[in-house]
Write an enzyme that holds these catalytic residues in place. Structure first.
Site, PDB file in Angstrom:
ATOM      1  N   TYR A   7      23.930  -8.276  23.289  1.00 31.53           N
ATOM      2  CA  TYR A   7      24.783  -7.475  24.223  1.00 31.53           C
ATOM      3  C   TYR A   7      23.704  -6.690  25.175  1.00 31.53           C
ATOM      4  O   TYR A   7      22.837  -5.835  24.634  1.00 31.53           O
ATOM      5  CB  TYR A   7      25.531  -6.402  23.352  1.00 31.53           C
ATOM      6  CG  TYR A   7      26.620  -5.293  24.135  1.00 31.53           C
ATOM      7  CD1 TYR A   7      26.713  -5.719  25.452  1.00 31.53           C
ATOM      8  CD2 TYR A   7      26.837  -4.155  23.620  1.00 31.53           C
ATOM      9  CE1 TYR A   7      27.639  -4.848  26.064  1.00 31.53           C
ATOM     10  CE2 TYR A   7      27.578  -3.263  24.030  1.00 31.53           C
ATOM     11  CZ  TYR A   7      28.184  -3.667  25.470  1.00 31.53           C
ATOM     12  OH  TYR A   7      28.798  -2.658  26.078  1.00 31.53           O
TER      13      TYR A   7
ATOM     14  N   LYS B 129      26.838 -10.867  26.145  1.00 29.34           N
ATOM     15  CA  LYS B 129      27.695 -10.219  26.906  1.00 29.34           C
ATOM     16  C   LYS B 129      26.599  -9.235  27.837  1.00 29.34           C
ATOM     17  O   LYS B 129      26.140  -8.376  27.483  1.00 29.34           O
ATOM     18  CB  LYS B 129      28.473  -9.145  26.121  1.00 29.34           C
ATOM     19  CG  LYS B 129      29.510  -8.248  26.797  1.00 29.34           C
ATOM     20  CD  LYS B 129      30.218  -7.208  26.122  1.00 29.34           C
ATOM     21  CE  LYS B 129      31.061  -6.342  27.043  1.00 29.34           C
ATOM     22  NZ  LYS B 129      31.249  -5.008  26.450  1.00 29.34           N
TER      23      LYS B 129
END
Length: 302
Positions: free
Chosen positions: A135, A163
Site C-alpha cells: 500500500y 494499492k
C-alpha cells in the site's frame, strides 16, 4: 492466491453512540456493498480507522467480514503497523479469521530511508502467512514508494498486488509498468483516476467512496472495462462531482461516515480526536447526495 480484481471498497468501521464497536452494523455494511456488486472487501485500513482499533477489535472486524461475506468475495485485511512484527501478528490474526490477503503500508512517523523501508517489507514478507498487497499512501506515512522499490517488491512471491494512493497519475503509470504483470495494481481513487488507471493496466480500484456510490461504482467499472467509454466518462464525471460534495468535509473519514448515515447505511460516529460533523457540514453532504440522485429530497428532509 486470491483472485483480486475489480471494485474493492475500503470499508469504514461503524461505532455506536458510546463509541463501542458496532459489529452488527459492520455486517450490514458488508452485505450492502456485496449487494452493490463489488468484487472484494478491504477492512481495517485507513478508512476503517484502524489507528483507533485495539488488536482485539481488529480481530473481530476480520472475523465479521469473513463470516458475513461467506466466500462470495475475497477479504483484504489492513495489517499495517509501525513495526514489522506488529504487521506479522495482525496478518496471522487475519489468516486465522479466514481473510485472503493482508494490506501492508510502510511504517509511519519513523520516516525511514528507502532501504530501511525495504528491510521492513522483507521482514513482513518473510513471516506473513498471507499474500500481501503493498500500500502506497504517502500522505499518511510520509513515504512515497518509488517504481524501483515496487519493481523489487514485485519479485517476491507473496506480493500479489499494489494499492497506489498517491493521487499521482504519472507514478501510478510508472508502477504499473515497473511491476510488469508480476503483480496487480489497484488505483486508490475511482472517481479521480479510475478510467485512466484502468486504461493503463490497473485491474481495479480500492477506494473509500464506493460504499457511498453504491451500484454506481460497479456500473462505472463495467462500462470502463467493456469498452463503453461514453458511459464510463459520464459515470466518472458523476462520481467525481459527488466525491467533491462529501469527501474531505471534516477529518477523514467523518464525511464518508456521515454520507453513509444519510443513505441509511451504517456509518456512525468517529473516534476522537476526530470530531463529529456540525449541522452545516452534514447539510453540504446531504445536498451532494440529493444532487447525485442517491438521496431523494423528501428523504433528506426527514
Amino acid at each position: 492466491m486470491p483472485m483480486l480484481t475489480g471494485v474493492i471498497p475500503a470499508l469504514t468501521t461503524p461505532f455506536r453512540d458510546d463509541l463501542s464497536l458496532d459489529l452488527p452494523g459492520f455486517a450490514r455494511l458488508v452485505e450492502a456493498v456485496i449487494s452493490d456488486g463489488v468484487d472484494g472487501l478491504l477492512v481495517s485500513g485507513c478508512t476503517g480507522e484502524a489507528w483507533a482499533l485495539s488488536d482485539e477489535e481488529r480481530r473481530q472486524i476480520f472475523r465479521t467480514a469473513v463470516v458475513t461475506a461467506r466466500g462470495r468475495v475475497p477479504v483484504v485485511a489492513g495489517c499495517g503497523h509501525m513495526m514489522a512484527a506488529g504487521s506479522v501478528a495482525l496478518a496471522r490474526d487475519a489468516a486465522e479469521a479466514g481473510c485472503d490477503a493482508a494490506l501492508i503500508q510502510p511504517p509511519w512517523y519513523i520516516l525511514p530511508g528507502q532501504e530501511e523501508v525495504m528491510d521492513h517489507f522483507a521482514l513482513v514478507l518473510r513471516d506473513t502467512p498471507l499474500p500481501v498487497v503493498i500500500y502506497n499512501i504517502p500522505r499518511r506515512t510520509g513515504i512515497n514508494l518509488t517504481p524501483d522499490m515496487c519493481d523489487r517488491l514485485a519479485d517476491h512471491p507473496k506480493v500479489i498486488a499494489f494499492k497506489e494512493s498517491s493521487k499521482d497519475f504519472l507514478l501510478l503509470q510508472d508502477i504499473i509498468r515497473a511491476v510488469d504483470g508480476r503483480a496487480k495494481v489497484f488505483a486508490g481513487y475511482a472517481s479521480l483516476l479510475g478510467l485512466g488507471a484502468l486504461s493503463c493496466g490497473a485491474v481495479g480500484y480500492m477506494d473509500s467512496t464506493t460504499p457511498v456510490m453504491g451500484r454506481l461504482s460497479a456500473s462505472f467499472f463495467k462500462a470502463a472495462t467493456t469498452g463503453d467509454l461514453v458511459q464510463a466518462r459520464a459515470l466518472q464525471t458523476r462520481m467525481a462531482t459527488l466525491t467533491k460534495g462529501f469527501f474531505g468535509i471534516g477529518t477523514f473519514p467523518a464525511g464518508v461516515k456521515a454520507a453513509l448515515d444519510l443513505l441509511g447505511r451504517p456509518g456512525g460516529p468517529t473516534r476522537p480526536p476526530i470530531r463529529p460533523l456540525d449541522a452545516a457540514q452534514r447539510a453540504r453532504i446531504q445536498a451532494a447526495l440529493v444532487g447525485a440522485g442517491l438521496l431523494e429530497q423528501a428523504a433528506a428532509a426527514e
